[in-house]
Design a protein around this motif. Structure first.
Motif, PDB file in Angstrom:
ATOM      1  N   UNK A 229      -8.516   1.644  -2.244  1.00 33.56           N
ATOM      2  CA  UNK A 229      -7.615   0.555  -2.597  1.00 33.56           C
ATOM      3  C   UNK A 229      -6.881   0.119  -1.330  1.00 33.56           C
ATOM      4  N   UNK A 230      -6.859  -1.177  -0.993  1.00 37.82           N
ATOM      5  CA  UNK A 230      -6.164  -1.600   0.224  1.00 37.82           C
ATOM      6  C   UNK A 230      -4.665  -1.322   0.203  1.00 37.82           C
ATOM      7  N   UNK A 231      -4.102  -1.112  -0.986  1.00 41.91           N
ATOM      8  CA  UNK A 231      -2.669  -0.817  -1.085  1.00 41.91           C
ATOM      9  C   UNK A 231      -2.387   0.677  -1.112  1.00 41.91           C
ATOM     10  N   UNK A 232      -3.414   1.502  -0.960  1.00 41.91           N
ATOM     11  CA  UNK A 232      -3.237   2.946  -0.910  1.00 41.91           C
ATOM     12  C   UNK A 232      -4.001   3.667  -1.989  1.00 41.91           C
ATOM     13  N   UNK A 233      -4.550   4.819  -1.661  1.00 40.46           N
ATOM     14  CA  UNK A 233      -5.287   5.624  -2.619  1.00 40.46           C
ATOM     15  C   UNK A 233      -6.688   5.099  -2.867  1.00 40.46           C
ATOM     16  N   UNK A 234      -7.271   5.538  -3.975  1.00 41.34           N
ATOM     17  CA  UNK A 234      -8.619   5.117  -4.350  1.00 41.34           C
ATOM     18  C   UNK A 234      -8.546   4.125  -5.504  1.00 41.34           C
ATOM     19  N   UNK A 235      -9.532   3.255  -5.577  1.00 48.20           N
ATOM     20  CA  UNK A 235      -9.624   2.369  -6.731  1.00 48.20           C
ATOM     21  C   UNK A 235     -10.456   3.077  -7.806  1.00 48.20           C
ATOM     22  N   UNK A 236     -10.723   2.384  -8.913  1.00 45.43           N
ATOM     23  CA  UNK A 236     -11.448   3.001 -10.028  1.00 45.43           C
ATOM     24  C   UNK A 236     -12.853   3.435  -9.608  1.00 45.43           C
ATOM     25  N   UNK A 237     -13.512   2.626  -8.784  1.00 46.68           N
ATOM     26  CA  UNK A 237     -14.862   2.982  -8.328  1.00 46.68           C
ATOM     27  C   UNK A 237     -14.827   4.237  -7.463  1.00 46.68           C
TER      28      UNK A 237
ATOM     29  N   UNK B 219       0.330  -0.971  14.636  1.00 49.69           N
ATOM     30  CA  UNK B 219       1.503  -1.218  13.814  1.00 49.69           C
ATOM     31  C   UNK B 219       1.219  -1.336  12.324  1.00 49.69           C
ATOM     32  N   UNK B 220      -0.023  -1.124  11.912  1.00 52.88           N
ATOM     33  CA  UNK B 220      -0.382  -1.184  10.496  1.00 52.88           C
ATOM     34  C   UNK B 220      -0.089   0.162   9.837  1.00 52.88           C
ATOM     35  N   UNK B 221       0.283   0.169   8.561  1.00 54.17           N
ATOM     36  CA  UNK B 221       0.536   1.453   7.889  1.00 54.17           C
ATOM     37  C   UNK B 221      -0.759   2.254   7.747  1.00 54.17           C
ATOM     38  N   UNK B 222      -0.648   3.572   7.912  1.00 52.90           N
ATOM     39  CA  UNK B 222      -1.809   4.448   7.781  1.00 52.90           C
ATOM     40  C   UNK B 222      -2.097   4.683   6.299  1.00 52.90           C
ATOM     41  N   UNK B 223      -3.239   5.327   5.996  1.00 51.15           N
ATOM     42  CA  UNK B 223      -3.579   5.643   4.604  1.00 51.15           C
ATOM     43  C   UNK B 223      -2.517   6.561   3.997  1.00 51.15           C
TER      44      UNK B 223
ATOM     45  N   UNK C 182       0.423   4.369   3.008  1.00 51.13           N
ATOM     46  CA  UNK C 182       0.082   3.568   1.836  1.00 51.13           C
ATOM     47  C   UNK C 182       0.117   4.414   0.564  1.00 51.13           C
ATOM     48  N   UNK C 183      -0.381   5.643   0.651  1.00 47.46           N
ATOM     49  CA  UNK C 183      -0.383   6.526  -0.520  1.00 47.46           C
ATOM     50  C   UNK C 183       1.044   6.877  -0.923  1.00 47.46           C
ATOM     51  N   UNK C 184       1.889   7.187   0.050  1.00 51.01           N
ATOM     52  CA  UNK C 184       3.282   7.529  -0.255  1.00 51.01           C
ATOM     53  C   UNK C 184       3.994   6.333  -0.884  1.00 51.01           C
ATOM     54  N   UNK C 185       3.713   5.150  -0.400  1.00 47.85           N
ATOM     55  CA  UNK C 185       4.315   3.941  -0.973  1.00 47.85           C
ATOM     56  C   UNK C 185       3.803   3.685  -2.390  1.00 47.85           C
ATOM     57  N   UNK C 186       2.521   3.933  -2.614  1.00 46.03           N
ATOM     58  CA  UNK C 186       1.917   3.709  -3.930  1.00 46.03           C
ATOM     59  C   UNK C 186       2.537   4.622  -4.988  1.00 46.03           C
ATOM     60  N   UNK C 187       2.858   5.844  -4.590  1.00 44.30           N
ATOM     61  CA  UNK C 187       3.445   6.811  -5.518  1.00 44.30           C
ATOM     62  C   UNK C 187       4.968   6.683  -5.605  1.00 44.30           C
ATOM     63  N   UNK C 188       5.562   5.716  -4.921  1.00 41.43           N
ATOM     64  CA  UNK C 188       7.020   5.495  -4.897  1.00 41.43           C
ATOM     65  C   UNK C 188       7.776   6.740  -4.443  1.00 41.43           C
TER      66      UNK C 188
END
Length: 106
Positions: free
Chosen positions: A34-42, A92-96, A99-105
């Motif tokens: 998922x571009x916003x962090x983590x894995x998508x359904x696939x 300067x882009x966020x790392x995976x 992104x994962x930490x942001x996705x999980x709030x």
């Protein structure tokens, strides 16, 4: 039946001197992430096919509704927040990780 067909095609290609390259699972490739962090359904489906038991991330709003989800979220945030590594890459882009930490709030 389709498995036998694939095996016979693979054998034919190898006997002709062509190299057969197996694709890596979707959770390891861009199409499973998922571009916003983590894995998508696939990505989760391909990981599940390899015997992993992955569930979608739990946001703060979802955690308020279920104590079990809240415990998962707290556990994930405690583990990931302490992981070494930068939150941004050299451009300067966020790392995976970020992104994962942001996705999980977290």
């Amino acid at each position: 039946m389709p498995g036998k067909l694939v095996a016979s095609i693979r054998t034919l290609l190898i006997t002709c001197g062509l190299r057969v390259v197996a694709k890596s699972p979707a959770w390891q490739r861009k199409e499973g992430k998922n571009p916003k962090g983590g894995l998508n359904a696939k990505g989760r489906a391909s990981a599940r096919a390899q015997g992993m038991n992955l569930k979608p991330p739990v946001s703060a709003a979802q955690a308020k509704r279920s104590p079990k989800a809240a415990a998962r979220r707290r556990s994930f945030c405690a583990r990931m927040s302490g992981m070494p590594g930068p939150m941004k890459d050299s451009k300067g882009r966020p790392t995976r990780k970020a992104l994962a930490i942001r996705k999980w709030d977290c």
